[in-house]
Design a protein around this motif. Structure first.
Motif, PDB file in Angstrom:
ATOM      1  N   SER A  97       0.806  -1.227   0.000  1.00 50.98           N
ATOM      2  CA  SER A  97       0.000   0.000   0.000  1.00 50.98           C
ATOM      3  C   SER A  97       0.835   1.271   0.000  1.00 50.98           C
ATOM      4  O   SER A  97       0.283   2.357  -0.104  1.00 50.98           O
ATOM      5  N   GLY A 131      -7.394   8.998  -3.361  1.00 50.25           N
ATOM      6  CA  GLY A 131      -6.974   8.171  -2.226  1.00 50.25           C
ATOM      7  C   GLY A 131      -5.569   8.459  -1.743  1.00 50.25           C
ATOM      8  O   GLY A 131      -4.862   7.535  -1.336  1.00 50.25           O
ATOM      9  N   SER A 184      -6.392   0.138  -0.669  1.00 50.82           N
ATOM     10  CA  SER A 184      -6.197   1.558  -0.410  1.00 50.82           C
ATOM     11  C   SER A 184      -4.705   1.874  -0.349  1.00 50.82           C
ATOM     12  O   SER A 184      -3.961   1.257   0.419  1.00 50.82           O
ATOM     13  N   LYS A 223      -1.766   3.875   0.884  1.00 52.56           N
ATOM     14  CA  LYS A 223      -1.482   4.747   2.022  1.00 52.56           C
ATOM     15  C   LYS A 223      -0.499   5.859   1.648  1.00 52.56           C
ATOM     16  O   LYS A 223      -0.615   6.976   2.135  1.00 52.56           O
ATOM     17  N   ASP A 281     -11.125  11.749  -2.471  1.00 49.55           N
ATOM     18  CA  ASP A 281     -10.834  10.934  -1.289  1.00 49.55           C
ATOM     19  C   ASP A 281      -9.375  11.097  -0.855  1.00 49.55           C
ATOM     20  O   ASP A 281      -8.670  10.129  -0.595  1.00 49.55           O
ATOM     21  N   SER A 282      -8.932  12.327  -0.763  1.00 45.86           N
ATOM     22  CA  SER A 282      -7.542  12.618  -0.447  1.00 45.86           C
ATOM     23  C   SER A 282      -7.458  13.516   0.784  1.00 45.86           C
ATOM     24  O   SER A 282      -8.410  14.203   1.146  1.00 45.86           O
ATOM     25  N   LYS A 338      -9.255  -3.301  -4.820  1.00 40.65           N
ATOM     26  CA  LYS A 338      -9.765  -2.348  -3.826  1.00 40.65           C
ATOM     27  C   LYS A 338      -8.784  -2.168  -2.662  1.00 40.65           C
ATOM     28  O   LYS A 338      -9.162  -2.115  -1.495  1.00 40.65           O
TER      29      LYS A 338
END
Length: 437
Positions: free
Chosen positions: A264, A316, A293, A295, A338-339, A291
């Motif tokens: 990630s 993300g 995420s 990091k 989504d940040s 899916k």
């Protein structure tokens, strides 16, 4: 020096780097149940007195206590005793009738190679029944070159076995002995003549030699202990290396391949993005399909100097751009989904990207307010979708802006200053707390 007076203290662990630390007085801590000393300069007299002054002591560990030479312990409460690398110890005298486990290391040497730790202490144990004794063997013996040894060396190399059996003889009254060895080849044999009287004939139980039912060999040296770690820890380990090196670990085993596939934290390093764009796309697409995420995504340094970059779209991410090196002079569109971002970073980007025309944030985090000053003369569209509850204020000064769309998760967004946007044509507010005034 350490001097402790704590009547309710139950656990005490003291470790030192230099072995010069003297523990002089903690006899007032009558409630101590668990004591561990590592590389501490305690002597025989101190040790003998500590058990007479600490009546509740049940668990003791002594590691690298080189000042100990004669360990004399008398304790009715002691349940577990561990002695590791106390190399100057020459004798152990235990009067511990209720001890359940004794653990120690055994250093076996090849002839002519005797160090301090190679001299094993004599042992005297007074206990009704020791359920288990545990020993970690450290043989300095050339087990793999037997055929190439001279006869004299072969004789010397076999002395470790007689040394081991003599030491284990101190524990004939134990019901079980556990041996672990750092070599991947270890053989136990018992040369006792079956016609002779068993060594435990006078005992009310059979000793470990004559009650042996199972032998387990644990191979400790040369095994891959890291691969047994949980996958989140492997992911953390791989996060410290560049993506190219992390990808190589996938060939080690199925465990490492799984860790690579789900990695990630992606660090593509300098020039990797430019030379291997298709591979980068594939890596990101695989994580999107599963899916996973992401990091952390570290761009190569050259990416920050992309003067001709027109559109930047990220999803993300937690943005930690080095604002002093960003040169997105031609950036026209900035899309973040989504940040995580903060006001200081956004102000730095707006100051650099003077040609920005579209500013779009969706499901963002970290930002409390958005202030767009008059340094974006070409800005024509601002979209703030699904603003978080902590987002409180919008202040836009953009003379040429045409479209503003703002939506919120709740009704917590109260302050919207857009009166300076004289060219505004389309305004859409969704779940925003505006009043009549």
């Amino acid at each position: 020096m350490i001097d402790i007076v704590a009547p309710n203290l139950e656990d005490l662990y003291i470790g030192s780097f230099s072995r010069d630390l003297d523990v002089t007085n903690n006899t007032s801590s009558k409630s101590i149940n668990h004591l561990k000393l590592s590389a501490v300069a305690v002597n025989d007299q101190w040790l003998e007195s500590i058990f007479s002054n600490l009546p509740n002591l049940e668990i003791c560990h002594f590691v690298s206590c080189l000042s100990l030479r004669i360990m004399k312990i008398s304790s009715y409460r002691l349940k577990l005793l561990e002695i590791v690398t106390c190399c100057n110890l020459i004798a152990v005298d235990l009067d511990t009738p209720n001890v359940l486990t004794f653990s120690s290391d055994i250093h076996l040497y090849e002839g002519g190679r005797v160090s301090a730790c190679d001299v094993m202490p004599t042992f005297k144990l007074k206990a009704s029944l020791l359920p288990e004794a545990k020993f970690r063997l450290t043989p300095n013996v050339s087990l793999y070159s037997w055929d190439t040894m001279s006869t004299d060396k072969q004789i010397d190399a076999t002395r470790w076995y007689s040394k081991l059996t003599k030491y284990l003889g101190y524990f004939n009254h134990s019901s079980a002995i556990a041996l672990s060895c750092s070599r991947d080849e270890f053989t136990y044999r018992d040369d006792d003549d079956e016609d002779e009287k068993p060594c435990c004939a006078s005992l009310p139980w059979k000793c470990w030699r004559h009650e042996l039912k199972k032998v387990t060999k644990n191979i400790l040296e040369g095994t891959d202990q890291i691969s047994k770690l949980p996958e989140p820890i492997l992911d953390h380990i791989l996060s410290f290396i560049a993506i190219k090196e992390a990808a190589k670990t996938s060939t080690l085993s199925k465990v490492w391949n799984s860790a690579w596939i789900s990695l990630s934290c992606l660090d593509f390093g300098d020039n990797y993005l430019h030379k291997s764009k298709n591979i980068v796309d594939q890596i990101l697409a695989n994580r999107l399909n599963q899916k996973i995420s992401i990091k952390r995504f570290k761009f190569p340094e050259a990416t920050y100097a992309a003067k001709s970059l027109n559109v930047l779209s990220l999803r993300g991410f937690k943005l930690e751009l080095p604002s002093n090196r960003v040169k997105f002079y031609s950036l026209r569109e900035l899309h973040l989904d989504d940040s995580f971002l903060d006001e200081q970073l956004l102000q730095a980007l707006c100051a650099i990207c003077s040609d920005l025309e579209i500013l779009s944030f969706k499901r963002f985090h970290g930002l409390i307010r958005l202030q767009v000053a008059g340094n974006l003369p070409k800005l024509r569209t601002v979209k703030l979708q699904f603003c978080p509850p902590k987002f409180k204020m919008v202040d836009i000064v953009a003379p040429n802006i045409k479209d503003i769309y703002i939506s919120s998760f709740g009704l917590d967004l109260h302050v919207i200053e857009i009166t300076a946007c004289k060219s505004l044509k389309r305004l859409k507010l969704n779940a925003v707390a505006v009043n009549e005034q």
